[in-house]
Design a protein around this motif. Structure first.
Motif, PDB file in Angstrom:
ATOM      1  N   ILE A  47       0.833  -1.201   0.000  1.00 50.81           N
ATOM      2  CA  ILE A  47       0.000   0.000   0.000  1.00 50.81           C
ATOM      3  C   ILE A  47       0.868   1.252   0.000  1.00 50.81           C
ATOM      4  CG2 ILE A  47      -1.714   1.311   1.301  1.00 50.81           C
ATOM      5  CD1 ILE A  47      -2.819  -1.325   2.343  1.00 50.81           C
ATOM      6  N   VAL A  48       1.918   1.258   0.820  1.00 52.34           N
ATOM      7  CA  VAL A  48       2.842   2.400   0.849  1.00 52.34           C
ATOM      8  C   VAL A  48       3.497   2.583  -0.519  1.00 52.34           C
ATOM      9  CG1 VAL A  48       5.011   3.250   1.821  1.00 52.34           C
ATOM     10  CG2 VAL A  48       3.284   2.234   3.322  1.00 52.34           C
ATOM     11  N   PHE A  49       3.916   1.475  -1.140  1.00 54.27           N
ATOM     12  CA  PHE A  49       4.517   1.530  -2.468  1.00 54.27           C
ATOM     13  C   PHE A  49       3.549   2.146  -3.473  1.00 54.27           C
ATOM     14  CE2 PHE A  49       5.419  -0.457  -6.622  1.00 54.27           C
ATOM     15  CZ  PHE A  49       6.723  -0.050  -6.802  1.00 54.27           C
ATOM     16  N   ASN A  50       2.283   1.724  -3.424  1.00 58.97           N
ATOM     17  CA  ASN A  50       1.273   2.260  -4.329  1.00 58.97           C
ATOM     18  C   ASN A  50       1.041   3.748  -4.097  1.00 58.97           C
ATOM     19  OD1 ASN A  50      -1.050   1.951  -6.262  1.00 58.97           O
ATOM     20  ND2 ASN A  50      -2.210   2.515  -4.444  1.00 58.97           N
ATOM     21  N   ILE A  51       0.997   4.149  -2.837  1.00 57.91           N
ATOM     22  CA  ILE A  51       0.783   5.560  -2.504  1.00 57.91           C
ATOM     23  C   ILE A  51       1.944   6.408  -3.007  1.00 57.91           C
ATOM     24  CG2 ILE A  51       0.655   7.200  -0.581  1.00 57.91           C
ATOM     25  CD1 ILE A  51      -0.898   5.032   0.945  1.00 57.91           C
ATOM     26  N   LEU A 303       8.337  17.877   3.808  1.00 63.77           N
ATOM     27  CA  LEU A 303       8.949  16.733   4.496  1.00 63.77           C
ATOM     28  C   LEU A 303       7.907  15.958   5.297  1.00 63.77           C
ATOM     29  CD1 LEU A 303      12.325  18.227   5.781  1.00 63.77           C
ATOM     30  CD2 LEU A 303      12.021  16.477   4.040  1.00 63.77           C
ATOM     31  N   ASN A 304       7.023  16.690   5.944  1.00 64.95           N
ATOM     32  CA  ASN A 304       5.967  16.039   6.705  1.00 64.95           C
ATOM     33  C   ASN A 304       5.060  15.214   5.784  1.00 64.95           C
ATOM     34  OD1 ASN A 304       4.550  15.765   9.347  1.00 64.95           O
ATOM     35  ND2 ASN A 304       2.890  16.772   8.247  1.00 64.95           N
ATOM     36  N   GLY A 305       4.875  15.688   4.550  1.00 62.21           N
ATOM     37  CA  GLY A 305       4.058  14.974   3.573  1.00 62.21           C
ATOM     38  C   GLY A 305       4.658  13.636   3.183  1.00 62.21           C
ATOM     39  N   TRP A 306       5.985  13.586   3.040  1.00 64.42           N
ATOM     40  CA  TRP A 306       6.634  12.315   2.710  1.00 64.42           C
ATOM     41  C   TRP A 306       6.463  11.309   3.845  1.00 64.42           C
ATOM     42  CZ3 TRP A 306       8.020  10.505  -1.790  1.00 64.42           C
ATOM     43  CH2 TRP A 306       8.307  11.393  -2.836  1.00 64.42           C
ATOM     44  N   GLU A 307       6.577  11.790   5.101  1.00 66.46           N
ATOM     45  CA  GLU A 307       6.336  10.893   6.228  1.00 66.46           C
ATOM     46  C   GLU A 307       4.889  10.409   6.219  1.00 66.46           C
ATOM     47  OE1 GLU A 307       6.484  11.007  11.108  1.00 66.46           O
ATOM     48  OE2 GLU A 307       5.247  12.357   9.917  1.00 66.46           O
ATOM     49  N   ALA A 308       3.972  11.314   5.828  1.00 67.41           N
ATOM     50  CA  ALA A 308       2.550  10.968   5.812  1.00 67.41           C
ATOM     51  C   ALA A 308       2.260   9.816   4.859  1.00 67.41           C
ATOM     52  CB  ALA A 308       1.719  12.193   5.432  1.00 67.41           C
ATOM     53  N   MET A 309       3.018   9.722   3.757  1.00 67.57           N
ATOM     54  CA  MET A 309       2.793   8.633   2.802  1.00 67.57           C
ATOM     55  C   MET A 309       2.961   7.264   3.476  1.00 67.57           C
ATOM     56  SD  MET A 309       1.998  10.183   0.032  1.00 67.57           S
ATOM     57  CE  MET A 309       1.320  11.488   1.067  1.00 67.57           C
ATOM     58  N   LEU A 310       3.961   7.184   4.361  1.00 62.09           N
ATOM     59  CA  LEU A 310       4.193   5.941   5.087  1.00 62.09           C
ATOM     60  C   LEU A 310       3.020   5.615   5.999  1.00 62.09           C
ATOM     61  CD1 LEU A 310       5.921   3.599   6.206  1.00 62.09           C
ATOM     62  CD2 LEU A 310       6.989   5.264   7.751  1.00 62.09           C
ATOM     63  N   ILE A 314       0.109   2.579   6.649  1.00 62.76           N
ATOM     64  CA  ILE A 314      -0.123   1.901   7.922  1.00 62.76           C
ATOM     65  C   ILE A 314      -1.581   2.073   8.349  1.00 62.76           C
ATOM     66  CG2 ILE A 314       0.506   1.854  10.367  1.00 62.76           C
ATOM     67  CD1 ILE A 314       3.314   2.678   9.581  1.00 62.76           C
ATOM     68  N   ASN A 315      -2.141   3.270   8.093  1.00 60.26           N
ATOM     69  CA  ASN A 315      -3.552   3.535   8.377  1.00 60.26           C
ATOM     70  C   ASN A 315      -4.443   2.505   7.688  1.00 60.26           C
ATOM     71  OD1 ASN A 315      -6.160   4.673   7.172  1.00 60.26           O
ATOM     72  ND2 ASN A 315      -5.780   6.200   8.737  1.00 60.26           N
ATOM     73  N   ALA A 316      -4.188   2.284   6.382  1.00 57.53           N
ATOM     74  CA  ALA A 316      -4.993   1.319   5.625  1.00 57.53           C
ATOM     75  C   ALA A 316      -4.787  -0.099   6.153  1.00 57.53           C
ATOM     76  CB  ALA A 316      -4.638   1.393   4.142  1.00 57.53           C
ATOM     77  N   ALA A 317      -3.539  -0.427   6.501  1.00 57.63           N
ATOM     78  CA  ALA A 317      -3.237  -1.784   6.971  1.00 57.63           C
ATOM     79  C   ALA A 317      -3.930  -2.090   8.289  1.00 57.63           C
ATOM     80  CB  ALA A 317      -1.721  -1.954   7.108  1.00 57.63           C
ATOM     81  N   ILE A 318      -3.885  -1.161   9.243  1.00 51.48           N
ATOM     82  CA  ILE A 318      -4.515  -1.429  10.538  1.00 51.48           C
ATOM     83  C   ILE A 318      -6.031  -1.441  10.397  1.00 51.48           C
ATOM     84  CG2 ILE A 318      -4.577   0.993  11.293  1.00 51.48           C
ATOM     85  CD1 ILE A 318      -3.985  -2.162  13.447  1.00 51.48           C
ATOM     86  N   SER A 319      -6.559  -0.661   9.449  1.00 52.28           N
ATOM     87  CA  SER A 319      -7.997  -0.699   9.186  1.00 52.28           C
ATOM     88  C   SER A 319      -8.424  -2.085   8.713  1.00 52.28           C
ATOM     89  CB  SER A 319      -8.375   0.345   8.131  1.00 52.28           C
ATOM     90  OG  SER A 319      -9.731   0.254   7.789  1.00 52.28           O
ATOM     91  N   VAL A 320      -7.617  -2.668   7.817  1.00 54.28           N
ATOM     92  CA  VAL A 320      -7.907  -4.020   7.327  1.00 54.28           C
ATOM     93  C   VAL A 320      -7.816  -5.036   8.464  1.00 54.28           C
ATOM     94  CG1 VAL A 320      -7.086  -5.882   5.823  1.00 54.28           C
ATOM     95  CG2 VAL A 320      -7.171  -3.529   4.967  1.00 54.28           C
ATOM     96  N   ARG A 321      -6.745  -4.933   9.264  1.00 59.86           N
ATOM     97  CA  ARG A 321      -6.555  -5.889  10.356  1.00 59.86           C
ATOM     98  C   ARG A 321      -7.715  -5.833  11.350  1.00 59.86           C
ATOM     99  NH1 ARG A 321      -5.310  -9.492  11.141  1.00 59.86           N
ATOM    100  NH2 ARG A 321      -4.140  -9.546  13.089  1.00 59.86           N
ATOM    101  N   VAL A 322      -8.089  -4.619  11.767  1.00 60.67           N
ATOM    102  CA  VAL A 322      -9.152  -4.485  12.770  1.00 60.67           C
ATOM    103  C   VAL A 322     -10.490  -4.965  12.216  1.00 60.67           C
ATOM    104  CG1 VAL A 322     -10.516  -2.806  14.076  1.00 60.67           C
ATOM    105  CG2 VAL A 322      -8.034  -2.636  14.065  1.00 60.67           C
ATOM    106  N   SER A 323     -10.833  -4.527  11.007  1.00 59.41           N
ATOM    107  CA  SER A 323     -12.130  -4.909  10.441  1.00 59.41           C
ATOM    108  C   SER A 323     -12.201  -6.417  10.200  1.00 59.41           C
ATOM    109  CB  SER A 323     -12.393  -4.147   9.137  1.00 59.41           C
ATOM    110  OG  SER A 323     -11.387  -4.393   8.174  1.00 59.41           O
ATOM    111  N   ASN A 324     -11.111  -7.017   9.720  1.00 58.69           N
ATOM    112  CA  ASN A 324     -11.099  -8.473   9.513  1.00 58.69           C
ATOM    113  C   ASN A 324     -11.289  -9.223  10.823  1.00 58.69           C
ATOM    114  OD1 ASN A 324      -8.720  -8.898   6.727  1.00 58.69           O
ATOM    115  ND2 ASN A 324     -10.807  -8.139   6.789  1.00 58.69           N
TER     116      ASN A 324
END
Length: 492
Positions: A47-51, A303-310, A314-324
C-alpha cells in the motif's frame, strides 16, 4: 518463532481460526508482537509503495510542467494542491466506508457481499463526482477569491477543467482499492500503480516535448494514467477475484442511504484532518514577511508529507486488520494488532523527529539556496519534529476508527480539537501574541495533541467484545443473512 497460542489451537488469519489467548508473560507478548508485526507490514508495504507511485504522478507532472515556464508550474501546482487535494480527500473519505464494511464482511465470511458493497460505493462516489463538478468548472474564480493572481488562477482553472476525467476515475479507483485491501490482495494494485507511473512519465515526455501540447498534454497524461489504474484494478477484480466478485447486482441499491451516511461520516472525518493542515498555510499567508513564513512552512510541510505517505499505508493496513478480526469475532486479535501498530508507529515517529533535529541546519538546502529561508526552517525544526511524532500515532488511530466503524465519533472529536481549540489558539499565538508562524503552528500542534489524547482515551476504554457484537449486527442488517452466534466470543 513460534505462533502465539490461540483458543482452540488454530492460527488466526484462517477462516476457522480462533482468537488469541490472553497474554500472560513476556514470551507470549513477544510472540504476539512478532506475529502482528508480520501481518501488518505484509499489508502495509504494498500500500505504501502504491501511494508513493500515486504521489510520484503528481510530482512528475509538476517537474515536466516546470520546464514549460514558471507561470505554468505555479498554475498546475495550485490546481493539484488546492482543487485536486480537496476532491482527493473528500473522495478518499467517501470510499473509506468500504474499508469498514468490506473488511468486516470478509472477516465474517460473507465474501459474497464484498462485490455488492463495492458496486454500491461506485454508485455513491460517481454521484459525489457530479456534486464536485462545480468546483472544477469554477476553479478559476474560486482561486481568485482565495487571493491567487489572475493570470495564474486562469491557467489553473483551465488545467483543472481538463482533469475532470481524472476526478471520475477516483469513483472507480478508491472502492476497488478498498475491496482488494479487505482481502489483503494489495500487491496487485501496487504493481498497477507502478506501471501507471512509468506510462505517465512516458506520456508526459511525448505529449509535452514531442507533440508540444504543453499544459494540455500534461492534463491528458494525468487523466489517462488515472484511468489506467482504475481499469487495471477492475480487470484484476473480474479476472482474479472469483470468490468475492459475482458480477453486477441489483443488491447494490439496497440499504444505500445507510451506506451514504457512513460514507459521509468517513469523508467528514478525513477532510477535517486534511483541511486542518492546509489551513496552516492560509493563516501563515497573512503574517508579516509572509514570503519567508510561507516558504519555510512549505519546506517543513513537504517533508511532513513524505512521512505521511508511510503512515497512510499503515492507516490502511490497521484498518484491514481491525475490520477483519472484528468480522471474525476476534476481539483480542483486534486489540493486540492495534497496540502493536501504535507502538511501532510511535517509534518510527520518534526516529523521524531525531533525524530532523540532528539535520535541522542542513535539510532545507535540498529545497532552497536562500540563507534567510534556511535559517527560518531551522527555527521551525523542533515543531516539525513534534508534528511528525503526533502524525505517527494519529493516522493509526484513524485507521482503527475506520476498521471499527467509529467515523462519526472521530469527526466530532476532530471538530472540537481542531476547529474549536487548535485553530483559534494558533491565531491567538500567531497574531495576538505576535509569535508569527511559530505561534500559528504551536497552537495547531496543541489541537493535534488534544485530538490524539482523546482518541487514545477512546482506544483505551474500548470494549472490543462489544465491537464484535456491533459488527455482527451490522453484517446481519447489511449482509442479508445471519452470522453464527459462534462469532460472539467471551470478553477480553
Amino acid at each position: 518463532m513460534e505462533e502465539p497460542l490461540l483458543n482452540g489451537g488454530a492460527v488466526i488469519g484462517c477462516p476457522t481460526a480462533a482468537d488469541y489467548e490472553p497474554v500472560k508473560n513476556f514470551k507470549e507478548a513477544k510472540s504476539v508482537f512478532w506475529t502482528e508485526t508480520v501481518k501488518m507490514w505484509k499489508i502495509a508495504t504494498p500500500i505504501v509503495f502504491n501511494i508513493l507511485c500515486n504521489y510520484g504522478t503528481n510530482s512528475f507532472t509538476n517537474i515536466f510542467v516546470g520546464h514549460i515556464g514558471e507561470i505554468e508550474l505555479s498554475s498546475v501546482t495550485i490546481s493539484l494542491s488546492v482543487i485536486g487535494t480537496f476532491s482527493f480527500g473528500f473522495m478518499l473519505g467517501m470510499g473509506s466506508a468500504l474499508e469498514t464494511l468490506c473488511g468486516q464482511a470478509f472477516g465474517a465470511g460473507q465474501v459474497h457481499m464484498l462485490g455488492v458493497y463495492m458496486q454500491r460505493s461506485w454508485l455513491i462516489l460517481s454521484v459525489t463526482c457530479v456534486c464536485l463538478l462545480p468546483i472544477y468548472c469554477f476553479a478559476s474564480p474560486i482561486l481568485k477569491l482565495l487571493g491567487q493572481e489572475e493570470q495564474i488562477a486562469d491557467l489553473a482553472g483551465q488545467f483543472t477543467i481538463l482533469t475532470i476525467p481524472q476526478l471520475f476515475s477516483l469513483a472507480i479507483n478508491f472502492p476497488t482499492q478498498k475491496f482488494l485491501q479487505a482481502q489483503s490482495k494489495v500487491s496487485a494494485f501496487a504493481w498497477i500503480g507502478f506501471v501507471a507511473l512509468v506510462v505517465h512519465i512516458v506520456m508526459l515526455y511525448v505529449f509535452i516535448y514531442v507533440f508540444d501540447w504543453g499544459m494540455t498534454g500534461a492534463a491528458i497524461a494525468y487523466d489517462i494514467s488515472s484511468w489506467i489504474i482504475a481499469i487495471g484494478q477492475v480487470i484484476y477484480v473480474i479476472g482474479w477475484c472469483k470468490e468475492t466478485w459475482h458480477g453486477l447486482s441489483r443488491a447494490a441499491f439496497i440499504e444505500i442511504w445507510a451506506f451514504v451516511r457512513l460514507s459521509l461520516a468517513s469523508a467528514v472525518m478525513l477532510c477535517l484532518e486534511i483541511w486542518y493542515m492546509m489551513s496552516i498555510i492560509i493563516l501563515t499567508g497573512h503574517l508579516d514577511n509572509a514570503i519567508v513564513a510561507v516558504g519555510s512552512l512549505s519546506v517543513c510541510m513537504n517533508l511532513n508529507g513524505w512521512e505521511a505517505m508511510l503512515f497512510i499505508g499503515i492507516n490502511a493496513a490497521i484498518s484491514v486488520r481491525v475490520s477483519n478480526e472484528l468480522g471474525l469475532g476476534h476481539p483480542r486479535a483486534a486489540k493486540y494488532s492495534v497496540y502493536v501498530t501504535v507502538f511501532q508507529s510511535l517509534l518510527i515517529g520518534v526516529l523521524f523527529m531525531v533525524i530532523i533535529l540532528i539535520t535541522k541546519d542542513y535539510f532545507a538546502i535540498i529545497f532552497t539556496s536562500s540563507a534567510e529561508l534556511q535559517q527560518a526552517v531551522a527555527k521551525l525544526a523542533f515543531l516539525l519534529g513534534i508534528t511528525m511524532v503526533l502524525n505517527s500515532v494519529q493516522p493509526v488511530i484513524s485507521g482503527v476508527a475506520i476498521g471499527g466503524g467509529w467515523q462519526a465519533m472521530v469527526a466530532y472529536i476532530n471538530i472540537g480539537s481542531y476547529y474549536i481549540f487548535g485553530l483559534p489558539l494558533g491565531y491567538l499565538l500567531g497574531y495576538t501574541a505576535n509569535l508569527g508562524v511559530t505561534g500559528v503552528w504551536s497552537g495547531m500542534i496543541c489541537g493535534t495533541a488534544l485530538q490524539t489524547l482523546l482518541l487514545l482515551i477512546v482506544l483505551y476504554r474500548t470494549n472490543w467484545t462489544k465491537e464484535v457484537e456491533q459488527t455482527t449486527e451490522r453484517m446481519r442488517k447489511w449482509g442479508g443473512q445471519s452470522i453464527s452466534n459462534e462469532k460472539i466470543v467471551d470478553g477480553v
